[in-house]
Motif scaffolding. Structure first.
Motif, PDB file in Angstrom:
ATOM      1  N   LYS A 195      29.834  38.788  37.524  1.00  0.00           N
ATOM      2  CA  LYS A 195      30.291  39.929  38.328  1.00  0.00           C
ATOM      3  C   LYS A 195      31.682  40.370  37.887  1.00  0.00           C
ATOM      4  CE  LYS A 195      32.841  41.575  41.882  1.00  0.00           C
ATOM      5  NZ  LYS A 195      34.239  41.309  42.262  1.00  0.00           N
ATOM      6  N   GLY A 205      34.911  42.818  38.830  1.00  0.00           N
ATOM      7  CA  GLY A 205      35.505  43.518  39.978  1.00  0.00           C
ATOM      8  C   GLY A 205      36.165  44.836  39.623  1.00  0.00           C
ATOM      9  N   GLY A 206      36.757  45.454  40.633  1.00  0.00           N
ATOM     10  CA  GLY A 206      37.313  46.809  40.530  1.00  0.00           C
ATOM     11  C   GLY A 206      38.328  46.998  39.412  1.00  0.00           C
ATOM     12  N   THR A 210      37.600  38.613  37.260  1.00  0.00           N
ATOM     13  CA  THR A 210      38.556  39.403  38.036  1.00  0.00           C
ATOM     14  C   THR A 210      39.854  39.581  37.254  1.00  0.00           C
ATOM     15  OG1 THR A 210      39.611  39.510  40.209  1.00  0.00           O
ATOM     16  CG2 THR A 210      39.244  37.302  39.322  1.00  0.00           C
ATOM     17  N   ASP A 211      40.960  39.792  37.957  1.00  0.00           N
ATOM     18  CA  ASP A 211      42.222  40.075  37.250  1.00  0.00           C
ATOM     19  C   ASP A 211      43.219  38.928  37.341  1.00  0.00           C
ATOM     20  OD1 ASP A 211      42.824  40.304  39.919  1.00  0.00           O
ATOM     21  OD2 ASP A 211      43.567  42.360  39.828  1.00  0.00           O
ATOM     22  N   GLY A 232      41.867  32.577  37.956  1.00  0.00           N
ATOM     23  CA  GLY A 232      41.216  31.579  38.795  1.00  0.00           C
ATOM     24  C   GLY A 232      41.721  31.634  40.214  1.00  0.00           C
ATOM     25  N   MET A 263      44.003  30.364  43.021  1.00  0.00           N
ATOM     26  CA  MET A 263      45.350  29.808  42.885  1.00  0.00           C
ATOM     27  C   MET A 263      45.786  29.089  44.153  1.00  0.00           C
ATOM     28  SD  MET A 263      46.878  33.017  40.792  1.00  0.00           S
ATOM     29  CE  MET A 263      48.200  32.233  39.931  1.00  0.00           C
ATOM     30  N   ASP A 284      48.395  32.989  47.323  1.00  0.00           N
ATOM     31  CA  ASP A 284      48.228  34.374  46.883  1.00  0.00           C
ATOM     32  C   ASP A 284      49.354  34.725  45.901  1.00  0.00           C
ATOM     33  OD1 ASP A 284      48.163  37.114  46.588  1.00  0.00           O
ATOM     34  OD2 ASP A 284      47.719  37.519  48.701  1.00  0.00           O
ATOM     35  N   ARG A 288      50.439  37.361  44.806  1.00  0.00           N
ATOM     36  CA  ARG A 288      51.264  38.527  45.165  1.00  0.00           C
ATOM     37  C   ARG A 288      52.359  38.139  46.142  1.00  0.00           C
ATOM     38  NH1 ARG A 288      46.167  41.826  47.059  1.00  0.00           N
ATOM     39  NH2 ARG A 288      45.947  39.738  47.918  1.00  0.00           N
ATOM     40  N   LYS A 300      41.761  36.464  48.716  1.00  0.00           N
ATOM     41  CA  LYS A 300      40.873  37.606  48.477  1.00  0.00           C
ATOM     42  C   LYS A 300      40.082  37.483  47.177  1.00  0.00           C
ATOM     43  CE  LYS A 300      41.221  42.579  48.018  1.00  0.00           C
ATOM     44  NZ  LYS A 300      41.780  43.336  46.898  1.00  0.00           N
ATOM     45  N   VAL A 301      40.462  36.552  46.336  1.00  0.00           N
ATOM     46  CA  VAL A 301      39.839  36.440  45.015  1.00  0.00           C
ATOM     47  C   VAL A 301      38.322  36.237  45.094  1.00  0.00           C
ATOM     48  CG1 VAL A 301      40.340  33.959  44.814  1.00  0.00           C
ATOM     49  CG2 VAL A 301      40.116  35.348  42.757  1.00  0.00           C
TER      50      VAL A 301
END
Ligand code: ADP
Ligand code: ASP
Ligand code: MG
Length: 411
Positions: free
Chosen positions: A5, A7-8, A226-227, A230, A232, A235, A237, A262-263
């Motif tokens: 999959k 993601g965005g 994803t970006d 893995g 973590m 978060d 951010r 959210k990952v």
């Protein structure tokens, strides 16, 4: 069979989609591969905003539609060789026209039902998957585009529909038994109810689409591209020096994601865990990185805590009263009142005296919850056995997660 999959952000633009194609290309010929894709990053939010503005009679929804159209047309121009433009441009145009008609209906009626919103948001994944399918084809990657709505059947709880697994698993296994393609491409997030109306699986739901397919087909692995490299320890951010966790158990991953990591979308874990299918989180922008493997019993003897996650915008609701002690049924009535309003409870605690029950919910549903609970207990509140529901907002839940904590006193 394996399921991948993306993601965005992985499919946000032509450059990124070329990276996706490079990853997928490596698998071709090795084993059957199913690729699930999200909408281009930011498109689902924009579609929701478009629907909302249309329903408010705000003509500026048309500007948003133009932006959505332009972003996809631009993507086609950058991604697909000119000689192959015509068919995919006309497919995109047709989809955009369909979307325009739906939004015009919403604008005229000034009404946006949950069902119409699902119809509108579904265009994000429909468009991205059709364009990516064309990109694969033009790069010589023969594949079959499949509409997930034909395979994933849900109830009518639009915006976060529940999957009918008995039917869905049968539809998926029957379908793939009849096909002999080695590569498949499907839109994530979207499904349909028994009347064939489009439904969606909740925000972040493309992960879940991939897990549903993996579970039904007993895939050897489910890879979530994803970006980040893995799952973590926190978060990234919020915490600058968060580290990748090489291995986590399904239960730890479930806890971390439930409390805000959210990952991975929390329901994703279940179909994979049921069949013992490892989930690997990988980075589209650093495919050489090992990522995180989510499995049953990873070796985690070197750590007690595997990570910390958090969710903001939480309201804590407290139902309290001396009249609750020792009387059966109070909790059931509280949770029923919340369930009737489709309010999701994130966390529950009860004082050992049974004198109070606290539940945490998203802040945006706190008022609705308060009205529902006060109505349920109106007689007890009138005669002073229970206090009106107290609601504290502007809170946050922080979860410290680790399967080994239970064996270590003092942590
Ligand atoms: P995708 O569009 O690929 O589904 P998401 O944005 O849904 O990606 O999820 C990936 C993001 O999740 C990361 O960019 C990261 O900012 C965020 N994130 C939050 N908590 C964690 C965590 N514990 N580990 C890794 N990423 C996290
Ligand atoms: N596009 C959907 C969303 O933004 C689903 C997903 O990306 O997983 O929520
Ligand atoms: Mg996601």
């Amino acid at each position: 069979m394996q399921v991948l999959k993306f993601g965005g952000t992985s499919v946000a633009n032509a450059q990124n989609i070329n990276k996706v194609a490079a990853v997928v290309e490596q698998y071709i010929g090795k084993q059957k591969t199913i690729v699930v894709v999200s909408a281009l990053s930011g498109i689902t939010d924009k579609l929701i905003e478009t629907g909302k503005r249309a329903s408010q009679g705000d003509e500026s929804y048309k500007e948003l539609l133009k932006e959505i159209e332009e972003r996809h047309l631009q993507l086609v121009r950058e991604l697909i060789p000119v000689a192959q433009h015509s068919s995919i441009l006309s497919t995109v145009k047709k989809k955009i026209n369909e979307l325009e008609s739906v939004c015009e209906g919403v604008f005229l009626l000034k009404e946006l039902s949950a069902r119409s919103l699902d119809h509108i948001t579904s265009f994000g994944e429909q468009l991205s998957s059709l364009i990516i399918s064309k990109r694969f084809e033009s790069g010589g990657m023969k594949q079959l585009w499949v509409d997930s709505r034909e395979l994933i059947c849900t109830d009518e709880n639009y915006n976060a529909a529940a999957v009918d697994f008995a039917l869905t698993n049968k539809l998926i296994t029957d379908f793939f038994q009849q096909q002999d393609s080695s590569l498949y491409l499907l839109p994530g997030f979207i499904a349909s109810d028994k009347n064939k109306h489009t439904t969606t699986l909740g925000r972040g739901g493309s992960d879940y689409t991939a897990a549903i397919l993996a579970g039904a087909l007993n895939a050897s692995v489910l890879e979530i591209w994803t970006d980040v490299s893995g799952m973590m320890t926190a978060d990234p951010r919020v915490v600058a020096n968060a580290r990748i966790i090489p291995k986590v158990s399904y239960k730890e991953a479930m806890e971390l994601s439930h409390f805000g990591a959210k990952v991975i979308y929390p329901p994703t874990i279940h179909p994979a865990m049921n069949k013992n299918i490892p989930i690997v989180i990988k980075n589209t922008f650093a495919p050489q990185d090992k990522g995180t493997s989510i499995e049953t019993n990873p070796d985690s003897s070197d750590r007690e805590v595997c990570g910390i996650s958090g969710i903001g915008k939480i309201a804590l609701l407290t139902l309290e009263g001396t009249g609750m002690v020792g009387i059966p049924g109070f909790s059931a009535r509280l949770f029923n009142a919340l369930a009737k309003e489709k309010i999701n409870v994130i966390l529950i605690t009860q004082g050992s005296s049974e004198h109070s029950i606290c539940v945490a919910v998203n802040e945006e549903v706190a008022i609705k919850a308060k009205l529902a609970v006060n109505e349920e207990f109106k007689h007890e509140i009138q005669n002073g056995r229970v206090l009106p529901l107290q609601s504290e907002t502007d809170l946050c839940i922080v979860a410290v997660v680790g399967g080994n904590m239970k064996n270590h006193p003092g942590i």
